[in-house]
Design an enzyme around this catalytic site. Structure first.
Site, PDB file in Angstrom:
ATOM      1  N   ASP A 194      -9.471  -6.376  -8.957  1.00  0.00           N
ATOM      2  CA  ASP A 194      -8.113  -6.930  -8.875  1.00  0.00           C
ATOM      3  C   ASP A 194      -7.309  -7.016 -10.050  1.00  0.00           C
ATOM      4  O   ASP A 194      -7.493  -7.331 -11.168  1.00  0.00           O
ATOM      5  CB  ASP A 194      -8.594  -8.459  -8.582  1.00  0.00           C
ATOM      6  CG  ASP A 194      -9.288  -8.656  -7.131  1.00  0.00           C
ATOM      7  OD1 ASP A 194      -8.765  -8.124  -6.206  1.00  0.00           O
ATOM      8  OD2 ASP A 194     -10.394  -8.929  -7.283  1.00  0.00           O
ATOM      9  N   ASP A 236     -12.159  -2.567 -13.752  1.00  0.00           N
ATOM     10  CA  ASP A 236     -12.046  -4.112 -13.051  1.00  0.00           C
ATOM     11  C   ASP A 236     -11.224  -3.510 -11.667  1.00  0.00           C
ATOM     12  O   ASP A 236     -10.608  -2.463 -11.488  1.00  0.00           O
ATOM     13  CB  ASP A 236     -11.185  -4.776 -13.626  1.00  0.00           C
ATOM     14  CG  ASP A 236     -10.699  -6.157 -13.058  1.00  0.00           C
ATOM     15  OD1 ASP A 236     -11.652  -6.728 -12.667  1.00  0.00           O
ATOM     16  OD2 ASP A 236      -9.688  -6.430 -12.922  1.00  0.00           O
TER      17      ASP A 236
END
Length: 223
Positions: free
Chosen positions: A19, A17
């Site tokens: 953020d 991922d």
């Protein structure tokens, strides 16, 4: 990391991922979503509890369940443009530069709810290299917690889901990784509440050891 979690995991590929996992963009996310919540008569603090990990239109659908989805998609396009233009306070998660440097030449992919423009802007602002393989908002038809993004990431790298380890920070992302049949390393304070297979405060204590047979051993420093 708690004493009950393993000190290592093995994998053949990593799915990352962005953020909250590689890039700390909380300042921007909170600014933009607070303004959006106020415009729609919502409590900003309550809104911020559900924004992380999802695509914007999916967050809006949770917060405004009776609103037509077409309006959510239109609002999401405006939100993406706003977030892409605001890079103040975007920094790497501690340990992210060394972590990505260690992954150079090894199987890994970015799997993010951001679109291509936003992911390029934030990775660039944080001074991080963009993985060659990336699954962005344009790549999927469903937002996390749907597992589509992680399954597409594994397929793009040529590995089975069980051979992949996900790095995630949010509830939606951890749920997506589990739904994809993958093990999950939770990164940062948000992740601790959602029972990832391993939890780390940041990436400084993660070491990657590649073997000749293609296996990657992930070692996690004890606190």
């Amino acid at each position: 990391m708690t004493a009950t979690t393993p000190a290592s995991l093995t994998a053949r590929a990593l799915l990352l991922d962005m953020d909250g996992t590689l890039v700390n963009s909380d300042a921007v996310v909170e600014r933009c979503w607070r303004r959006w919540a106020v415009r729609h008569g919502l409590d900003p603090e309550e809104a911020l509890k559900v924004v992380h990990g999802r695509q914007g239109y999916a967050t809006m659908a949770v917060l405004l369940p009776d609103r037509p989805m077409a309006e959510n998609h239109a609002d999401n396009r405006a939100m993406l443009a706003e977030e892409t233009a605001d890079l103040d306070g975007v920094v790497p998660v501690p340990g992210a530069p060394a972590f990505l440097a260690a992954l150079a030449g090894l199987p890994h992919a970015l799997v993010t709810s951001a679109d291509r423009a936003l992911s390029e802007a934030r990775m660039g602002a944080a001074g991080l290299p963009m993985p060659q393989t990336r699954i962005t908002a344009e790549s999927v038809g469903a937002s996390k917690p749907d597992p589509e993004g992680f399954l597409k990431g594994a397929a793009a790298l040529g590995f089975e889901p069980a051979d992949c380890v996900v790095f995630e920070d949010s509830e939606a992302g951890i749920q997506a990784g589990r739904a994809a049949g993958m093990r999950v390393v939770g990164v940062g304070p948000r992740a601790a509440a959602f029972a990832p297979d391993v939890h780390v405060e940041d990436l400084t204590g993660v070491r990657i050891e590649p073997a000749a047979d293609g296996t990657l051993t992930l070692r996690f420093a004890r606190p």
